[in-house]
Design a protein around this motif. Structure first.
Motif, short mmCIF file in Angstrom:
data_model
loop_
_atom_site.label_atom_id
_atom_site.label_comp_id
_atom_site.label_asym_id
_atom_site.label_seq_id
_atom_site.Cartn_x
_atom_site.Cartn_y
_atom_site.Cartn_z
N TYR A 75 0.84 -1.20 0.00
CA TYR A 75 0.00 0.00 0.00
C TYR A 75 0.87 1.25 0.00
N ALA A 76 1.87 1.26 0.87
CA ALA A 76 2.76 2.42 0.93
C ALA A 76 3.55 2.59 -0.35
N ALA A 77 3.97 1.46 -0.97
CA ALA A 77 4.79 1.54 -2.18
C ALA A 77 3.99 2.04 -3.37
N THR A 78 2.66 1.81 -3.36
CA THR A 78 1.83 2.17 -4.52
C THR A 78 0.93 3.36 -4.26
N GLU A 79 1.01 3.95 -3.07
CA GLU A 79 0.04 4.96 -2.67
C GLU A 79 0.02 6.17 -3.60
N HIS A 80 1.19 6.53 -4.16
CA HIS A 80 1.26 7.72 -5.00
C HIS A 80 1.71 7.42 -6.43
N GLU A 81 1.63 6.16 -6.85
CA GLU A 81 1.98 5.83 -8.22
C GLU A 81 0.94 6.39 -9.17
N ARG A 82 1.40 6.93 -10.30
CA ARG A 82 0.49 7.55 -11.25
C ARG A 82 -0.26 6.54 -12.10
N ARG A 83 0.24 5.32 -12.17
CA ARG A 83 -0.39 4.32 -13.02
C ARG A 83 -0.30 2.96 -12.37
N PRO A 84 -1.37 2.16 -12.40
CA PRO A 84 -1.28 0.81 -11.82
C PRO A 84 -0.20 -0.02 -12.50
N ASN A 85 0.34 -0.99 -11.77
CA ASN A 85 1.40 -1.81 -12.36
C ASN A 85 0.83 -2.74 -13.43
N PRO A 86 1.68 -3.37 -14.24
CA PRO A 86 1.19 -4.17 -15.38
C PRO A 86 0.24 -5.28 -14.98
N ALA A 87 0.45 -5.91 -13.82
CA ALA A 87 -0.44 -6.99 -13.40
C ALA A 87 -1.84 -6.46 -13.18
N VAL A 88 -1.95 -5.30 -12.52
CA VAL A 88 -3.27 -4.72 -12.26
C VAL A 88 -3.93 -4.32 -13.58
N ARG A 89 -3.16 -3.72 -14.49
CA ARG A 89 -3.74 -3.30 -15.76
C ARG A 89 -4.25 -4.49 -16.56
N ALA A 90 -3.49 -5.59 -16.54
CA ALA A 90 -3.94 -6.79 -17.25
C ALA A 90 -5.24 -7.32 -16.67
N LEU A 91 -5.33 -7.31 -15.35
CA LEU A 91 -6.54 -7.81 -14.70
C LEU A 91 -7.73 -6.91 -15.02
N LEU A 92 -7.54 -5.60 -14.94
CA LEU A 92 -8.65 -4.67 -15.16
C LEU A 92 -9.11 -4.65 -16.61
N ARG A 93 -8.16 -4.82 -17.53
CA ARG A 93 -8.56 -4.80 -18.93
C ARG A 93 -9.51 -5.93 -19.26
N GLY A 94 -9.38 -7.02 -18.54
CA GLY A 94 -10.29 -8.14 -18.77
C GLY A 94 -11.72 -7.85 -18.37
#
Length: 476
Positions: A75-94
């Protein structure tokens, strides 16, 4: 375009990750319906491919239970990332195809109460596949980067603090709309208080502190209950949600007043004098609407801690970080001016703004744009309805695009009419199959492996890099 005299239809997409997102969606649906809208409700977990939603929910629960430190790290590592990581993007695109299918041609807006759904809706807006406004209602008092999705037209917040956090992360159309709660959450007078205590079998003349841990009953609830009891300031009344094992352990610990899932939560709040919570979600807002002082204690990782910090900053609920501060803080809230001040602040919050319905109404009344920029910055023609019809998508797929020949110009092998087109369809089918497999793998990784990988210094993103590049190359 719907008939001017017909009710306006709005789609609300939530997710059954605990009860907070669904609770917000329920209240949003009730408010919109009362304002004359027709509302369609959908669970985003049902829109994910290959039953990944159930896996995701279960993995998230196990993560909070088995590896809370790992969840805190990711949570802390991704709290301010501007874009979800590739795994999340692959999951959401489905989930894009099924999400589009929830939007009927007469729908005029889509509202999300879950960050994953917002990411999908924003991506569809950017690519011109969703031509109606998409809004996000921020259910948390703090804003993780996943809540802020490019392409979303408006982000609606309950308070100025989450609104400012969303604005800092680049959210569009940030508006403070105030919170939404069931109208049954109101302050109780003395007669209502005594009647509620009788209904729940609670002592009449003892200060009672309601301890909640969400619908899943997660976090160090047993420790918190024992420490409240040890203060001698009040007796704990614990709500365990659907965690039956936790309820049994608390009873074995000697906690006298333990409840599982409670249907009459407004009544139970009427019976109590303060609320101790560990997640900072909808229950905190309900308690504030009911005139209960709220305190955050032994918060769960991630959003539990950031919500506690935001509530503390807003002056709505102190965050107790050390056990030795529990007794004096509860004493101040139950018997001192601090408790009266917090009751007034909670009631003022609910009177500060009319809720999200006016913002949704204003967005619905905007005329549909003639064109919307795509993710590449090129204008995309907007369809007449809320989504591009399936037939129009198939026609568009056969049109000539730079660097490719139209189907009519492609060579066809003798004796095999349409072979080139069949090959393209086969490739798309293979990609869909791989995407479903990737969704399951990404779900498991995000649920258990990814937090632990972050915890031990290994990013999970690169494991999905090549696969995601392959999937995102699919021509849509």
């Amino acid at each position: 375009m719907p008939h001017p005299d017909s009710p306006t239809r709005v789609t609300v997409i939530s997710a059954s990750m605990g009860a907070g997102h669904d609770g917000a969606a329920t209240e949003l649906t009730r408010h919109l319906t009362a304002a004359g809208f027709l509302v369609d409700r959908h669970d985003f977990l049902d829109l994910l491919p290959a039953r990944a939603g159930k896996l995701l929910s279960g993995a998230y629960l196990r993560l909070l239970t088995w590896a809370p430190a790992g969840y805190q790290r990711i949570y802390a590592a991704t709290e301010h990332e501007r874009r979800p990581n590739p795994a999340v993007r692959a999951l959401l695109r489905g989930a894009e195809r099924r999400t589009l299918a929830t939007v009927t041609p007469d729908t005029r807006a889509v509202v999300s109460t879950y960050p994953g759904a917002s990411q999908v809706l924003g991506a569809l807006r950017l690519r011109g596949r969703l031509a109606i406004p998409a809004l996000t209602y921020l259910t948390d008092f703090s804003v993780h980067s996943l809540w802020v999705a490019p392409g979303i037209d408006a982000h609606l917040a309950a308070h100025a603090i989450p609104a400012a956090q969303a604005h800092e992360q680049g959210a569009a159309g940030v508006t403070v709309t105030g919170p939404m709660t069931d109208p049954r959450f109101t302050p109780a007078d003395e007669d209502e208080r005594r009647a509620a205590r009788t209904r729940f079998g609670l002592p009449q003349d003892t200060p009672l502190v309601l301890l909640v841990a969400g619908s899943w009953g997660v976090g160090p609830v047993r420790e918190a209950a024992a420490e409240i009891l040890d203060t001698g300031v009040a007796l704990p009344v614990v709500v365990c949600g659907r965690n039956h094992a936790l309820a049994e352990r608390l009873r074995a610990d000697g906690v006298a007043h333990v409840h599982g899932w409670v249907d009459d939560m407004p009544g139970l709040m009427h019976a109590c004098d303060a609320l101790v919570q560990n997640a900072g979600g909808l229950t905190s807002l309900e308690a504030l609407a009911g005139g209960l002082p709220v305190v955050s204690y032994r918060c769960i990782p991630g959003h539990g801690r950031t919500n506690a910090a935001a509530l503390d900053e807003a002056g709505l609920a102190p965050w107790i970080r050390e056990p030795d501060q529990l007794a004096p803080t509860l004493t101040e809230l139950l018997h001192g001016p601090r408790g009266r001040a917090q009751r007034e602040a909670g009631l003022a919050l609910h009177a500060s703004a009319p809720g999200p319905v006016p913002a949704v109404t204003a967005m619905v009344r905007r005329p549909l744009p003639a064109a919307r920029p795509s993710s590449t910055g090129m204008p995309v023609e907007s369809p007449m309805a809320g989504v591009v019809p399936a037939q129009r998508r198939r026609i568009a797929a056969r049109q000539t695009v730079p660097g490719r020949r139209a189907d009519a110009d492609r060579p066809v092998m003798p004796g095999r009419p349409g072979a080139a087109r069949s090959g393209a369809e086969s490739r798309r089918a293979r990609r869909r199959t791989v995407l479903m497999m990737a969704a399951v793998a990404a779900t498991v990784s995000l649920g258990i492996g990814a937090p632990l990988a972050y915890a031990y210094g290994d990013s999970p993103g690169h494991h999905f890099g090549a696969l995601t590049h392959y999937l995102e190359d699919d021509d849509r």
